[in-house]
Design an enzyme around this catalytic site. Structure first.
Site, PDB file in Angstrom:
ATOM      1  N   GLY A   1       0.839  -1.184   0.000  1.00  0.00           N
ATOM      2  CA  GLY A   1       0.000   0.000   0.000  1.00  0.00           C
ATOM      3  C   GLY A   1       0.874   1.233   0.000  1.00  0.00           C
ATOM      4  O   GLY A   1       2.037   1.192   0.431  1.00  0.00           O
TER       5      GLY A   1
ATOM      6  N   HIS B   1      -2.776   7.021   7.146  1.00  0.00           N
ATOM      7  CA  HIS B   1      -1.795   7.948   6.570  1.00  0.00           C
ATOM      8  C   HIS B   1      -2.470   9.238   6.114  1.00  0.00           C
ATOM      9  O   HIS B   1      -1.901  10.327   6.245  1.00  0.00           O
ATOM     10  CB  HIS B   1      -1.107   7.309   5.356  1.00  0.00           C
TER      11      HIS B   1
ATOM     12  N   GLN C   1       2.901   9.965   1.398  1.00  0.00           N
ATOM     13  CA  GLN C   1       4.199   9.288   1.446  1.00  0.00           C
ATOM     14  C   GLN C   1       5.101   9.662   0.281  1.00  0.00           C
ATOM     15  O   GLN C   1       6.297   9.348   0.303  1.00  0.00           O
ATOM     16  CB  GLN C   1       4.010   7.779   1.504  1.00  0.00           C
TER      17      GLN C   1
ATOM     18  N   CYS D   1       6.187  -0.027   7.729  1.00  0.00           N
ATOM     19  CA  CYS D   1       5.748   1.106   6.910  1.00  0.00           C
ATOM     20  C   CYS D   1       6.911   1.556   6.043  1.00  0.00           C
ATOM     21  O   CYS D   1       8.053   1.638   6.522  1.00  0.00           O
ATOM     22  CB  CYS D   1       5.287   2.245   7.821  1.00  0.00           C
ATOM     23  N   LEU D   2       6.622   1.867   4.797  1.00  0.00           N
ATOM     24  CA  LEU D   2       7.660   2.327   3.886  1.00  0.00           C
ATOM     25  C   LEU D   2       8.253   3.663   4.326  1.00  0.00           C
ATOM     26  O   LEU D   2       9.375   3.996   3.931  1.00  0.00           O
ATOM     27  CB  LEU D   2       7.091   2.449   2.463  1.00  0.00           C
TER      28      LEU D   2
ATOM     29  N   HIS E   1      -4.259   0.952   7.679  1.00  0.00           N
ATOM     30  CA  HIS E   1      -2.926   1.555   7.660  1.00  0.00           C
ATOM     31  C   HIS E   1      -2.869   2.705   6.651  1.00  0.00           C
ATOM     32  O   HIS E   1      -2.387   3.810   6.971  1.00  0.00           O
ATOM     33  CB  HIS E   1      -1.899   0.475   7.311  1.00  0.00           C
ATOM     34  N   GLU E   2      -3.354   2.458   5.439  1.00  0.00           N
ATOM     35  CA  GLU E   2      -3.246   3.483   4.397  1.00  0.00           C
ATOM     36  C   GLU E   2      -4.200   4.643   4.647  1.00  0.00           C
ATOM     37  O   GLU E   2      -3.855   5.811   4.409  1.00  0.00           O
ATOM     38  CB  GLU E   2      -3.490   2.869   3.019  1.00  0.00           C
TER      39      GLU E   2
END
Length: 214
Positions: free
Chosen positions: A68, A172, A73, A126-127, A168-169
């Site tokens: 995702g 963000h 991000q 997480c990226l 999660h997304e």
């Protein structure tokens, strides 16, 4: 011409971001863009530019790799995220985590609400927080409302790992990182994850690191 706030208009910033081609740089924790939240998508990008931006998110997510990616991000404060999970995991993990393949999807202006009271706790990463993972207890089932990239409504219930990805997304887009919801004592480097916590559930980690699971 600059916007009244002195910032370059969002569409121009997206054009500049896409000009280099290839995967986009991923913003790391500590950058305010990850904490400011986002503005609803209301046509700020014309359809062709939106399609290019969505494709760039897809390419960047695959290259990272991740399951995702949200617009903040990559430095863009728009309420847009993409998800996709081929779920290349052993059956033991698939069954324990409810991880099933998810096709590529675009979530525009998403929001979620819990379905029932069940919660599930697993390590996630997480990226934008590279090199670390921690246990997060999340709703086991959520109802997602959004639109797709063509403006068509999405109203769907997600369970298991797909529900975790959706939460999660979407978080963000509200300026929330997974660490805000994580069990602090569970924080582990990727190296520690590989050496110690590869089990399908975090029960062993909870016992040895000293935290409780829901």
């Amino acid at each position: 011409m600059a916007s009244p706030s002195g910032r370059t208009p969002l569409a121009e910033r997206v054009e500049e971001l896409l000009a280099t081609g290839g995967p986009l740089p991923i913003v790391a924790a500590g950058d305010p863009v990850l904490r400011r939240g986002t503005e609803p998508f209301e046509g700020q990008l014309e359809p062709a530019l939106l399609a290019r931006f969505v494709e760039a998110l897809r390419v960047t997510m695959h290259a990272a790799p991740g399951v995702g990616l949200a617009a903040p991000q990559v430095g863009v404060e728009l309420r847009i995220a993409v998800i996709e999970d081929p779920a290349p995991v052993p059956d033991e993990i698939r069954l324990a985590r409810g991880r099933v393949p998810q096709p590529f999807r675009v979530l525009v202006n998403p929001s979620y609400e819990p379905v029932g009271t069940a919660r599930a706790a697993f390590f996630e990463g997480c990226l934008s927080v590279p090199g670390w993972q921690a246990v997060v207890a999340r709703h086991a089932e959520v109802r997602l409302r959004a639109q797709d990239e063509h403006g068509r409504p999405v109203d769907e219930v997600f369970t298991g790992w797909p529900a975790r990805i959706v939460q999660h997304e979407t978080d963000h887009l509200d300026g929330t990182l997974y660490l805000d919801r994580a069990e602090p004592r569970s924080l582990s480097s990727n190296e520690a994850m590989t050496e110690r916590w590869t089990q399908p559930t975090p029960e062993t980690a909870a016992r040895e690191l000293g935290f409780e699971l829901p």
